[in-house]
Design an enzyme around this catalytic site. Structure first.
Site, mmCIF file in Angstrom:
data_model
loop_
_atom_site.group_PDB
_atom_site.id
_atom_site.type_symbol
_atom_site.label_atom_id
_atom_site.label_comp_id
_atom_site.label_asym_id
_atom_site.label_seq_id
_atom_site.Cartn_x
_atom_site.Cartn_y
_atom_site.Cartn_z
ATOM 1 N N GLY A 75 6.468 -6.464 -0.539
ATOM 2 C CA GLY A 75 5.795 -6.333 0.755
ATOM 3 C C GLY A 75 6.702 -6.783 1.884
ATOM 4 O O GLY A 75 7.924 -6.700 1.774
ATOM 5 N N GLU A 77 10.419 -8.586 -3.355
ATOM 6 C CA GLU A 77 11.113 -7.377 -2.895
ATOM 7 C C GLU A 77 10.552 -7.038 -1.537
ATOM 8 O O GLU A 77 9.381 -6.705 -1.410
ATOM 9 C CB GLU A 77 10.916 -6.233 -3.895
ATOM 10 C CG GLU A 77 11.977 -5.156 -3.713
ATOM 11 C CD GLU A 77 11.481 -3.972 -2.944
ATOM 12 O OE1 GLU A 77 11.678 -3.967 -1.699
ATOM 13 O OE2 GLU A 77 10.906 -3.059 -3.524
ATOM 14 N N LEU A 78 11.389 -7.169 -0.493
ATOM 15 C CA LEU A 78 10.885 -7.186 0.881
ATOM 16 C C LEU A 78 11.393 -5.986 1.684
ATOM 17 O O LEU A 78 11.641 -4.929 1.123
ATOM 18 C CB LEU A 78 11.280 -8.522 1.518
ATOM 19 C CG LEU A 78 10.903 -9.749 0.648
ATOM 20 C CD1 LEU A 78 11.429 -11.027 1.252
ATOM 21 C CD2 LEU A 78 9.409 -9.816 0.410
ATOM 22 N N LYS A 121 -3.097 -8.166 -7.572
ATOM 23 C CA LYS A 121 -3.860 -7.981 -6.335
ATOM 24 C C LYS A 121 -3.255 -6.836 -5.528
ATOM 25 O O LYS A 121 -2.214 -6.980 -4.917
ATOM 26 C CB LYS A 121 -3.875 -9.249 -5.472
ATOM 27 C CG LYS A 121 -5.018 -9.164 -4.454
ATOM 28 C CD LYS A 121 -4.775 -9.879 -3.155
ATOM 29 C CE LYS A 121 -3.884 -9.176 -2.189
ATOM 30 N NZ LYS A 121 -4.451 -7.933 -1.596
ATOM 31 N N GLY A 138 6.526 -12.436 2.325
ATOM 32 C CA GLY A 138 7.388 -12.914 1.235
ATOM 33 C C GLY A 138 7.761 -14.380 1.416
ATOM 34 O O GLY A 138 7.785 -15.154 0.459
ATOM 35 N N GLY A 149 -5.137 -10.383 1.719
ATOM 36 C CA GLY A 149 -3.945 -11.180 1.452
ATOM 37 C C GLY A 149 -4.138 -12.632 1.820
ATOM 38 O O GLY A 149 -3.719 -13.539 1.078
ATOM 39 N N SER A 150 -4.784 -12.869 2.961
ATOM 40 C CA SER A 150 -4.896 -14.241 3.465
ATOM 41 C C SER A 150 -5.802 -15.111 2.592
ATOM 42 O O SER A 150 -5.724 -16.334 2.651
ATOM 43 C CB SER A 150 -5.438 -14.210 4.896
ATOM 44 O OG SER A 150 -6.652 -13.470 4.914
ATOM 45 N N TRP A 153 0.809 -1.219 0.000
ATOM 46 C CA TRP A 153 0.000 0.000 0.000
ATOM 47 C C TRP A 153 0.839 1.264 0.000
ATOM 48 O O TRP A 153 0.299 2.355 -0.040
ATOM 49 C CB TRP A 153 -0.893 0.007 1.252
ATOM 50 C CG TRP A 153 -0.222 -0.607 2.453
ATOM 51 C CD1 TRP A 153 -0.452 -1.872 2.940
ATOM 52 C CD2 TRP A 153 0.805 -0.041 3.288
ATOM 53 N NE1 TRP A 153 0.374 -2.120 4.026
ATOM 54 C CE2 TRP A 153 1.150 -1.009 4.260
ATOM 55 C CE3 TRP A 153 1.466 1.196 3.321
ATOM 56 C CZ2 TRP A 153 2.119 -0.796 5.244
ATOM 57 C CZ3 TRP A 153 2.434 1.420 4.282
ATOM 58 C CH2 TRP A 153 2.749 0.422 5.225
ATOM 59 N N ASN A 154 2.160 1.157 0.059
ATOM 60 C CA ASN A 154 2.953 2.373 0.304
ATOM 61 C C ASN A 154 3.183 3.231 -0.931
ATOM 62 O O ASN A 154 3.714 4.320 -0.833
ATOM 63 C CB ASN A 154 4.276 2.038 1.001
ATOM 64 C CG ASN A 154 5.066 0.964 0.286
ATOM 65 O OD1 ASN A 154 4.508 0.145 -0.435
ATOM 66 N ND2 ASN A 154 6.356 0.964 0.475
ATOM 67 N N ILE A 162 10.392 -0.543 10.929
ATOM 68 C CA ILE A 162 9.286 0.151 11.600
ATOM 69 C C ILE A 162 8.258 0.621 10.574
ATOM 70 O O ILE A 162 7.070 0.567 10.796
ATOM 71 C CB ILE A 162 9.825 1.341 12.421
ATOM 72 C CG1 ILE A 162 10.810 0.829 13.494
ATOM 73 C CG2 ILE A 162 8.677 2.135 13.044
ATOM 74 C CD1 ILE A 162 11.531 1.930 14.258
ATOM 75 N N CYS A 202 10.536 0.985 1.377
ATOM 76 C CA CYS A 202 11.349 -0.194 1.719
ATOM 77 C C CYS A 202 12.818 0.157 1.909
ATOM 78 O O CYS A 202 13.484 -0.380 2.772
ATOM 79 C CB CYS A 202 11.167 -1.272 0.656
ATOM 80 S SG CYS A 202 11.351 -0.659 -1.018
HETATM 81 P P1 NAI Z 1 2.119 -7.534 3.659
HETATM 82 O O1 NAI Z 1 3.426 -7.948 3.109
HETATM 83 O O2 NAI Z 1 1.374 -8.529 4.467
HETATM 84 O O3 NAI Z 1 1.166 -7.062 2.444
HETATM 85 C C1 NAI Z 1 1.626 -6.830 1.130
HETATM 86 C C2 NAI Z 1 0.670 -7.475 0.133
HETATM 87 O O4 NAI Z 1 0.667 -8.885 0.336
HETATM 88 C C3 NAI Z 1 -0.786 -7.035 0.274
HETATM 89 O O5 NAI Z 1 -1.375 -6.939 -1.011
HETATM 90 C C4 NAI Z 1 -1.404 -8.174 1.058
HETATM 91 O O6 NAI Z 1 -2.792 -8.295 0.826
HETATM 92 C C5 NAI Z 1 -0.670 -9.358 0.495
HETATM 93 N N1 NAI Z 1 -0.645 -10.546 1.359
HETATM 94 C C6 NAI Z 1 -0.707 -10.597 2.712
HETATM 95 N N2 NAI Z 1 -0.647 -11.880 3.137
HETATM 96 C C7 NAI Z 1 -0.554 -12.657 2.040
HETATM 97 C C8 NAI Z 1 -0.448 -14.067 1.821
HETATM 98 N N3 NAI Z 1 -0.428 -14.936 2.835
HETATM 99 N N4 NAI Z 1 -0.353 -14.516 0.554
HETATM 100 C C9 NAI Z 1 -0.339 -13.664 -0.477
HETATM 101 N N5 NAI Z 1 -0.446 -12.320 -0.345
HETATM 102 C C10 NAI Z 1 -0.553 -11.822 0.901
HETATM 103 O O7 NAI Z 1 2.373 -6.192 4.463
HETATM 104 P P2 NAI Z 1 1.436 -5.443 5.547
HETATM 105 O O8 NAI Z 1 0.859 -6.429 6.504
HETATM 106 O O9 NAI Z 1 0.480 -4.572 4.835
HETATM 107 O O10 NAI Z 1 2.503 -4.521 6.315
HETATM 108 C C11 NAI Z 1 3.210 -5.021 7.440
HETATM 109 C C12 NAI Z 1 4.647 -4.558 7.442
HETATM 110 O O11 NAI Z 1 5.294 -4.992 6.258
HETATM 111 C C13 NAI Z 1 4.851 -3.047 7.438
HETATM 112 O O12 NAI Z 1 4.787 -2.512 8.711
HETATM 113 C C14 NAI Z 1 6.226 -2.937 6.826
HETATM 114 O O13 NAI Z 1 7.208 -3.110 7.833
HETATM 115 C C15 NAI Z 1 6.297 -4.096 5.874
HETATM 116 N N6 NAI Z 1 6.049 -3.670 4.485
HETATM 117 C C16 NAI Z 1 7.100 -3.560 3.634
HETATM 118 C C17 NAI Z 1 6.901 -3.110 2.352
HETATM 119 C C18 NAI Z 1 8.028 -2.966 1.411
HETATM 120 O O14 NAI Z 1 7.879 -2.329 0.358
HETATM 121 N N7 NAI Z 1 9.179 -3.527 1.683
HETATM 122 C C19 NAI Z 1 5.578 -2.718 1.866
HETATM 123 C C20 NAI Z 1 4.530 -2.914 2.818
HETATM 124 C C21 NAI Z 1 4.777 -3.365 4.072
#
Ligand code: NAI
Ligand code: MG
Length: 491
Positions: free
Chosen positions: A238, A260-261, A185, A243, A218-219, A161-162, A395, A294
């Site tokens: 994400g 990309e994490l 998605k 990941g 996501g789930s 979402w960022n 964070i 990120c």
């Molecule tokens: P997330 O990684 O869970 O969500 C990112 C995407 O993955 C969303 O579209 C979500 O719906 C999907 N997703 C979630 N669980 C899934 C699964 N089991 N299988 C497939 N897709 C799934 O991130 P979230 O919970 O929104 O944010 C939590 C933390 O993650 C943040 O506080 C931050 O630290 C980190 N983050 C890092 C990002 C980056 O660009 N490196 C971007 C967003 C979050």
């Protein structure tokens, strides 16, 4: 109320794009989309689930095997150039929508125009530059060998979402350039800009089923896409925890994966640096997009002789940053994306205090006019060491942990003392120091006397728990192709 005035926010539930049609979830369920600046619901989104993902994957497969497969490179290029031109005309409403959806100030989202248009045009160029090879061989007789490049097939894009208008490009652009098809998605907290962008692509001539959008959790929806037996590749951006789940889910059909994490990038400031540039540079390198980037430079290492002065100046700089109404062009930082992200970040304020950090500025949720939104100020933590949780864990808020170092060797060692390896920077006037630190910090991308510049033409990739897979540049396109070798007996 500006939200009421936005043409896309017409009060009707937002549908998903499957096979060229805008459809509800099969269950009929919807969920709320919130403006993080006000905490108010601005739209309902279709809650796509596994069965909707299955429909979208089937539509993507049909498109891959249909007329889209007969698009020549110059046809795909023409489509992408047309999307770029259409986007340029439609952009002003789109960046307002992105701002209302995920909170980044208009001063930031309005800069996406150049970025998105250039990305579409760069990848449009790649569409007409795909080529195989003709390796020479010495096999007895008269044998000819060559390689073909062919699109992998159906790609699943899962984005956070960022900055969804940018993140989506990393799967949309190489998909269109190579002739793959896509099921995208977007994140629960920010899907509106992606849906509107898909309308713009349709207006520009996107064939049915080439890009499909499934909104949902996501789930459920995300997990089904990652595990789907008919998806050939997943491109995920994400969190590191999700990941890992994606990689595990991909094993079922051995799909290719790019992840990309997270990051905890070091920003290293030497005593000889030009502080007029390093203070705002390191500040915005951490605080931009309210820290929800990120590669944000969240561990700021400062050489001991200038440590106290630097902390003072960074704290003073952070107090000059205008936080507030995302639609005011003067605003530099908007809210965090969600109440969940707000509690994550404010919880780290408590952790930092408990660990003995000194809060040099910020460190409390903002109230007053901003109390209804999810606002925190840029926060500077001093007296930090690299082993504190605040310095080790991502964070994803505007929080700079400022840590002292003595020697170049120590700065590199501390910089590398992390599970991540995404980005980093060095600020110095010494050219040797700049080159050595840029070389020796283990990260996919390093900046010298600047922070956070990116462009679609220039590749980036992570190391360690920051994941793998290239974004940007020519190698990114190759990850959407497979290579086939042909041996031919000419005798
Ligand atoms: P997330 O990684 O869970 O969500 C990112 C995407 O993955 C969303 O579209 C979500 O719906 C999907 N997703 C979630 N669980 C899934 C699964 N089991 N299988 C497939 N897709 C799934 O991130 P979230 O919970 O929104 O944010 C939590 C933390 O993650 C943040 O506080 C931050 O630290 C980190 N983050 C890092 C990002 C980056 O660009 N490196 C971007 C967003 C979050
Ligand atoms: Mg939102």
């Amino acid at each position: 109320m500006i939200e009421r005035a936005h043409p896309f926010l017409d009060g009707k539930p937002k549908r998903m794009l499957i096979g060229g049609h805008w459809v509800d979830a099969l269950s009929g369920e919807t969920f709320d989309s919130v403006n993080p600046a006000t905490g108010k619901v601005i739209a309902q989104l279709a809650e796509g689930e596994a069965e909707d993902v299955d429909r979208a994957v089937a539509a993507a497969r049909t498109a891959f095997e249909g007329p889209w497969g007969r698009f020549k490179p110059f046809d795909r290029q023409a489509l992408m150039l047309n999307i770029a031109d259409t986007l340029e005309r439609r952009f002003d409403d789109l960046c307002v929508l992105e701002t209302l959806d995920m909170g980044a100030p208009i001063a930031r989202t309005s800069t996406y125009k150049r970025w998105i248009v250039q990305a579409l045009r760069f990848y449009a160029g790649q569409a007409v530059a795909l080529a195989g090879t003709t390796p020479h061989n010495s096999f007895p007789g008269d044998m000819f060998s060559y390689t073909l490049r062919a699109p992998l097939g159906v790609v699943g894009g899962i984005i956070p979402w960022n900055g969804p208008l940018i993140s989506q490009l990393w799967s949309v652009c190489p998909t269109l350039a190579t002739g793959c098809t896509l099921v995208l998605k977007p994140a629960e907290d920010a899907s509106l800009g992606v849906l509107r962008f898909a309308e713009i692509m349709q207006e520009a001539g996107l064939p049915d089923g080439v890009v499909n959008i499934v909104t949902g959790r996501g789930s459920t929806a995300g997990a089904r896409l990652a595990a789907h037996p008919d998806v050939d590749k997943i491109a995920f951006t994400g969190s590191t925890a999700t990941g890992r789940r994606i990689i595990e889910a991909s094993a079922g059909n051995m799909k290719r994966v790019a992840v990309e994490l997270g990051g905890k990038s070091p920003d290293i400031i030497f005593a000889d640096a030009d502080l007029e540039r390093a203070v705002p540079g390191a500040g915005m390198g951490c605080f931009n997009n309210s820290g929800q980037i990120c590669y944000a430079g969240t561990r700021v290492f400062v050489q001991r002789p200038i440590y106290d002065e630097f902390v003072e100046r960074l704290a003073a700089f952070s107090k000059t940053i205008k936080v507030g109404d995302s639609l005011d062009p003067a605003t530099q930082l908007g809210p965090l994306v969600s109440s969940r992200q707000l509690s994550t970040v404010t919880n780290y304020f408590d952790i930092a205090r408990a660990e003995g950090a000194t809060v040099a500025s910020g460190g409390e949720r903002l109230g007053g006019d901003l109390a209804e939104g999810f606002f925190v100020p840029p926060t500077v933590l001093s007296g930090m060491t690299n082993d504190m949780r605040t310095a080790r864990e991502e964070i994803f808020g505007p929080v700079a942990s400022v840590i002292a170092f003595d020697t170049e060797e120590e700065a590199i060692r501390l910089g590398n003392d992390t599970q991540y390896g995404l980005g980093g920077a060095v600020w110095t006037r010494d050219v040797g120091t700049a080159h050595r630190v840029a070389r020796d910090v283990r990260a996919g991308m390093m900046w010298v006397n600047c922070y956070g510049t990116t462009e679609s033409t220039v590749q980036s990739e992570g190391l360690g728990m920051s994941g793998y897979g290239v974004k940007g540049g020519q190698r990114h396109v190759e990850e959407y192709l497979y290579s086939k070798t042909v041996w031919m007996n000419l005798a």
